[in-house]
Design an enzyme around this catalytic site. Sequence first.
Site, PDB file in Angstrom:
ATOM      1  N   HIS A 170      26.527   1.297 -28.088  1.00 27.75           N
ATOM      2  CA  HIS A 170      25.461   2.303 -27.974  1.00 27.75           C
ATOM      3  C   HIS A 170      25.793   3.538 -28.797  1.00 27.75           C
ATOM      4  CE1 HIS A 170      27.963   4.741 -25.231  1.00 27.75           C
ATOM      5  NE2 HIS A 170      28.241   3.620 -24.582  1.00 27.75           N
ATOM      6  N   TYR A 197      33.745  -1.088 -23.603  1.00 26.31           N
ATOM      7  CA  TYR A 197      33.453  -2.048 -22.538  1.00 26.31           C
ATOM      8  C   TYR A 197      33.964  -3.414 -22.971  1.00 26.31           C
ATOM      9  CZ  TYR A 197      30.210   1.835 -22.372  1.00 26.31           C
ATOM     10  OH  TYR A 197      29.683   3.099 -22.396  1.00 26.31           O
ATOM     11  N   ARG A 239      33.500   4.942 -19.821  1.00 27.29           N
ATOM     12  CA  ARG A 239      32.601   5.881 -20.497  1.00 27.29           C
ATOM     13  C   ARG A 239      32.899   7.270 -19.939  1.00 27.29           C
ATOM     14  NH1 ARG A 239      28.234   3.292 -20.093  1.00 27.29           N
ATOM     15  NH2 ARG A 239      27.120   4.201 -18.325  1.00 27.29           N
ATOM     16  N   ASP A 294      23.270  14.470 -16.844  1.00 31.46           N
ATOM     17  CA  ASP A 294      23.671  13.109 -17.223  1.00 31.46           C
ATOM     18  C   ASP A 294      25.186  13.127 -17.432  1.00 31.46           C
ATOM     19  OD1 ASP A 294      23.738  10.489 -17.938  1.00 31.46           O
ATOM     20  OD2 ASP A 294      22.589  10.708 -19.799  1.00 31.46           O
ATOM     21  N   HIS A 329      23.819  -0.630 -18.329  1.00 30.41           N
ATOM     22  CA  HIS A 329      22.849  -0.064 -17.393  1.00 30.41           C
ATOM     23  C   HIS A 329      22.878  -0.821 -16.067  1.00 30.41           C
ATOM     24  CE1 HIS A 329      20.242   2.072 -20.672  1.00 30.41           C
ATOM     25  NE2 HIS A 329      21.384   2.675 -20.432  1.00 30.41           N
ATOM     26  N   HIS A 358      22.321  11.854 -26.914  1.00 33.02           N
ATOM     27  CA  HIS A 358      20.870  11.947 -26.799  1.00 33.02           C
ATOM     28  C   HIS A 358      20.519  13.312 -26.220  1.00 33.02           C
ATOM     29  CE1 HIS A 358      21.036  11.345 -22.406  1.00 33.02           C
ATOM     30  NE2 HIS A 358      21.854  10.329 -22.631  1.00 33.02           N
ATOM     31  N   ASP A 414       0.812  -1.213   0.000  1.00 37.96           N
ATOM     32  CA  ASP A 414       0.000   0.000   0.000  1.00 37.96           C
ATOM     33  C   ASP A 414       0.852   1.273   0.000  1.00 37.96           C
ATOM     34  OD1 ASP A 414       1.006  -0.387   2.507  1.00 37.96           O
ATOM     35  OD2 ASP A 414      -0.836   0.103   3.577  1.00 37.96           O
ATOM     36  N   GLU A 442      28.826  10.923 -25.277  1.00 35.19           N
ATOM     37  CA  GLU A 442      29.188   9.846 -24.353  1.00 35.19           C
ATOM     38  C   GLU A 442      29.691   8.579 -25.050  1.00 35.19           C
ATOM     39  OE1 GLU A 442      25.872   7.753 -22.517  1.00 35.19           O
ATOM     40  OE2 GLU A 442      24.483   9.213 -23.354  1.00 35.19           O
ATOM     41  N   HIS A 496      16.648  11.025 -21.281  1.00 30.56           N
ATOM     42  CA  HIS A 496      16.629  10.825 -22.725  1.00 30.56           C
ATOM     43  C   HIS A 496      15.479  11.684 -23.240  1.00 30.56           C
ATOM     44  CE1 HIS A 496      18.595   6.646 -21.981  1.00 30.56           C
ATOM     45  NE2 HIS A 496      19.482   7.621 -21.980  1.00 30.56           N
ATOM     46  N   ASP A 524      27.921   6.739 -13.767  1.00 31.95           N
ATOM     47  CA  ASP A 524      26.978   7.457 -14.639  1.00 31.95           C
ATOM     48  C   ASP A 524      25.849   7.939 -13.737  1.00 31.95           C
ATOM     49  OD1 ASP A 524      25.070   8.288 -16.475  1.00 31.95           O
ATOM     50  OD2 ASP A 524      25.485   6.675 -17.890  1.00 31.95           O
ATOM     51  N   GLU A 579      31.095  11.027 -20.223  1.00 33.16           N
ATOM     52  CA  GLU A 579      29.861  11.646 -20.732  1.00 33.16           C
ATOM     53  C   GLU A 579      29.760  13.077 -20.246  1.00 33.16           C
ATOM     54  OE1 GLU A 579      25.069  10.700 -20.860  1.00 33.16           O
ATOM     55  OE2 GLU A 579      26.347   9.711 -19.368  1.00 33.16           O
TER      56      GLU A 579
END
Length: 467
Positions: free
Chosen positions: A373, A406, A423, A301, A273, A377, A63, A402, A384, A290, A425
């Site tokens: 990737h 990997y 990465r 970002d 991710h 964006h 709840d 970015e 995004h 990230d 970015e």
Amino acid sequence: MKRLLLFFAILLTFSQIHSQENLPTDYLSKKFHKGRREAFRALMPANSVAVVFSYPERVFSKDINYNYHANPDMYYLTGYKEPDAVLVLFKEEQGTEKYNEILFVRERNASRETWTGRRLGVEGAKSKLGFTTVYNGKDFNAFAIDFSKFDKVIYDKIPTDLENDKSGFDLFGLLETFKTKAGIKQNDITSIDLFTNITNSLREIKTPEELDLMRKTVKLSCIAHNEVMKAVGPDMSENEADGIHAYVHRHYGAEGEGYPPIVGAGANGCILHYGENNSTKIDNQLLLMDVGSEYHGYSADVTRTIPANGKFTEEQKAIYQIVYEAQEEVFKICKEGTPIQDLNKKAAEIVAAGLIKLGIITNPKEARIYYPHGCSHFLGLDVHDKGNYMGNLKENMILTVEPGIYIPANSKCDKKWWNIGVRIEDDILIKKDSYENLSAESPRKWQDVEALSKQKSTFNEMKFPKI
């Protein structure tokens, strides 16, 4: 006694609403939201009506609901941040009253507000949001809107997984009323496409007010990244690093993060991710972070990849430098008129050349194995964000740059490269003939990352009891 307690609860709620103090003063103004509605209306075809609904509440457990997050389009156009609401925009003025917009909102309820927080209600929407024509959601069903007289009814995709509280004016009820009034049996793709095209065109270009908020959310995100760079060590956990980000964000007034933080060490940094953030020791590995704050609806970002022990190995440095050089080459074409897809092409070209030089791949097409990737964006109310990705860059767009590499364990390359994930970015504001790196405050060069890692952080001095 129950009536007396209810009376005092009602009195307390209304007293709290009228005495609420110390709120932030840099929210978007009602003038901004009105201007966005006018801009939306200008893009509507003749004799059309647009209908925008709030997002539903979602269950966290049993709840308990998740903290509510407003529909970015609803917030953009109204400033309204509560569930169970409908905005109706008309291209032309309607009726003898000459109105061109109506907002239906959650009704004030002193008893519920004692439990779940303040509501604007009709009068609040008028005074704080600047609307003239406002009704409670329960009035939507009876309100005389003849949707059949319009050449086009514009709306976003209607969700089908909603709870129904049987009131008839929760989001489920409002949507059912709309479908009945408009004679909608299933989603009309042309109406949804038109809504998307309009909101894409508007939200991809940031106004001065939006730029102020974007600068702030990116700046405080950079401060958080820098604090982790200074505080990190092999014994730190991913969760602890994540917590430093969260603390710094809230210290500066951010409501939270714009997306689930990705804080991955070693092999975890190779998961695009990754979200568990639960490794108890980073060890002498790279830490990919990230993480971006959300400040008054607007998301940063920013990604930085750092060595936990303060010094890159030769292999880590080699991969890191390829990613850095890819960013630098993309930055050179970040200006008005550049096709957005050219950013992706340029980044992929540089990454492929770098991986071939290191002997990790032999064919440029193989780069997709290690860089799966895109490079950029849009960024704003959504991490995004909405925008036209097949168009050209325009002044006052904000996009990420970015690139990444990997290399998980068991990859078809020398083992010395395994479990290196990098990465970098940054959040880039497009100008006429150049760009501005909004996240430049957090270092990117490997030499600068190592130098900052040698500094002490406030968080290094924090001591907690053992449990």
